[in-house]
Design an enzyme around this catalytic site. Sequence first.
Site, short mmCIF file in Angstrom:
data_model
loop_
_atom_site.label_atom_id
_atom_site.label_comp_id
_atom_site.label_asym_id
_atom_site.label_seq_id
_atom_site.Cartn_x
_atom_site.Cartn_y
_atom_site.Cartn_z
CG HIS A 178 26.52 12.01 87.67
ND1 HIS A 178 27.17 11.10 86.89
CD2 HIS A 178 26.18 13.03 86.85
CE1 HIS A 178 27.23 11.55 85.64
NE2 HIS A 178 26.63 12.72 85.60
CG ASP A 179 26.15 14.30 92.81
OD1 ASP A 179 27.17 13.67 92.48
OD2 ASP A 179 26.04 15.53 92.66
CB THR A 212 27.57 14.68 95.89
OG1 THR A 212 27.03 15.91 96.40
CG2 THR A 212 27.05 13.51 96.70
CG ASP A 270 25.61 18.10 93.74
OD1 ASP A 270 26.59 17.74 94.38
OD2 ASP A 270 25.67 18.37 92.52
CG PHE A 274 32.66 18.35 87.06
CD1 PHE A 274 33.05 19.37 86.22
CD2 PHE A 274 32.16 18.68 88.32
CE1 PHE A 274 32.95 20.71 86.61
CE2 PHE A 274 32.05 20.00 88.72
CZ PHE A 274 32.45 21.02 87.86
CG ASN A 275 32.33 15.69 91.61
OD1 ASN A 275 31.97 16.81 91.28
ND2 ASN A 275 31.49 14.75 92.02
CG ASN A 331 27.88 20.79 89.44
OD1 ASN A 331 28.59 20.26 88.58
ND2 ASN A 331 27.19 20.09 90.32
CG ASP A 345 29.26 20.39 93.14
OD1 ASP A 345 28.58 19.36 93.38
OD2 ASP A 345 29.93 20.51 92.10
C1 BDR Z 1 29.57 15.00 88.93
O1 BDR Z 1 29.89 16.29 88.41
C2 BDR Z 1 28.81 17.18 88.58
O2 BDR Z 1 28.49 17.79 87.39
C3 BDR Z 1 27.66 16.38 89.16
O3 BDR Z 1 26.99 17.14 90.14
C4 BDR Z 1 28.31 15.15 89.74
O4 BDR Z 1 28.66 15.33 91.10
C5 BDR Z 1 29.45 14.02 87.78
O5 BDR Z 1 30.64 13.97 87.06
CA CA Z 2 27.89 17.19 92.37
#
Ligand code: BDR
Ligand code: CA
Length: 317
Positions: free
Chosen positions: A243-244, A127, A16, A169-170, A41, A11
């Site tokens: 993160h990703d 991701t 990502d 978040f994810n 996102n 996303d």
């Molecule tokens: C995840 O949430 C999104 O904001 C980032 O792309 C990542 O995949 C981190 O919590």
């Molecule tokens: Ca992501």
Amino acid sequence: MTARPIIIDCDPGQDDAINLLLALAAPDELKVLGITTVAGNVPLALTERNARLMCDIAGRTDVPVFAGSDKPLQRSLITAENVHGRSGIDGIDIVPPVTPLQPMHAIDFIIEKLESAALESVTLVPTGPLTNIAAAISRQPSILEAVREIVLMGGAMRQGGNTTPSAEFNMLVDPHAAKIVLACGRPIVAMGLDVTHKVLANSARVARIRAIDTAPARATAGMLEYFSRHDSKKYGKDGAPLHDPCTIAWLLQPNLFETRHCNIEIEVESELTMGHTAVDFWGVSGRAANAHWACDVDAEGFYELLSNRLAAYEGTQ
Ligand code: BDR
Ligand code: CA
């Protein structure tokens, strides 16, 4: 070496997007069968556009990009423009991509690809919210036979939530999808906030990337500079968690990470703790292990890998 076939479900989102640039920089090790996109996102129309733009920047307009779910399985979509900007990839110039959008729906692509793949051959790399992957599994459970493993970004244990006090978040965006994926029975590696918050894109690391004169490195530096502003303020650190790209880094250099095989369940009922990942790190629940939870990472080694791969685009740009 034969390149390992992967499908990246994402996303974009700056992190990502950087993950896509990292994956496309490693054609000897990874064969990107397709990039599938999901709302997360930012809305779907932007995530699929952003993924295509990354293929352009990587010089890989041949990689098929698909649009998938525009909302989570059961809940309303939550987006994160406050972190990523209105485009999702603020920090670079946005132009209409050359890489085409494939007409097929992402879920159909995932099913079709896995149905025709050899047993335990394809690695899924989600991701974003897990909506597309869960929908594909629910519609055609036999596709799991072709899945070698699922290397995902999501969840939090020691670090706590980044979107609510309990949830990452994810996992928060589509907890019902995450529940299906966590229960799928295939090997899972989960890159949660406990490791992603250790790979900080601090000023020295971003400056090193900026000094690499390839289009993907310049794009990476621009995106990191943008979202580091938000996260540095939020977490009071020099640089944002990246993160990703932990997912592709793990596929390229698993020795950078420490993981623990344990049980992970997700909360789908309580509004207070929705999307919380209950990581049974100490094996107290008696529930069977279903994932390899990443608990430590060599951050310097991670940035070394990222910088070297972004530098390897030299000559192609
Ligand atoms: C995840 O949430 C999104 O904001 C980032 O792309 C990542 O995949 C981190 O919590
Ligand atoms: Ca992501």
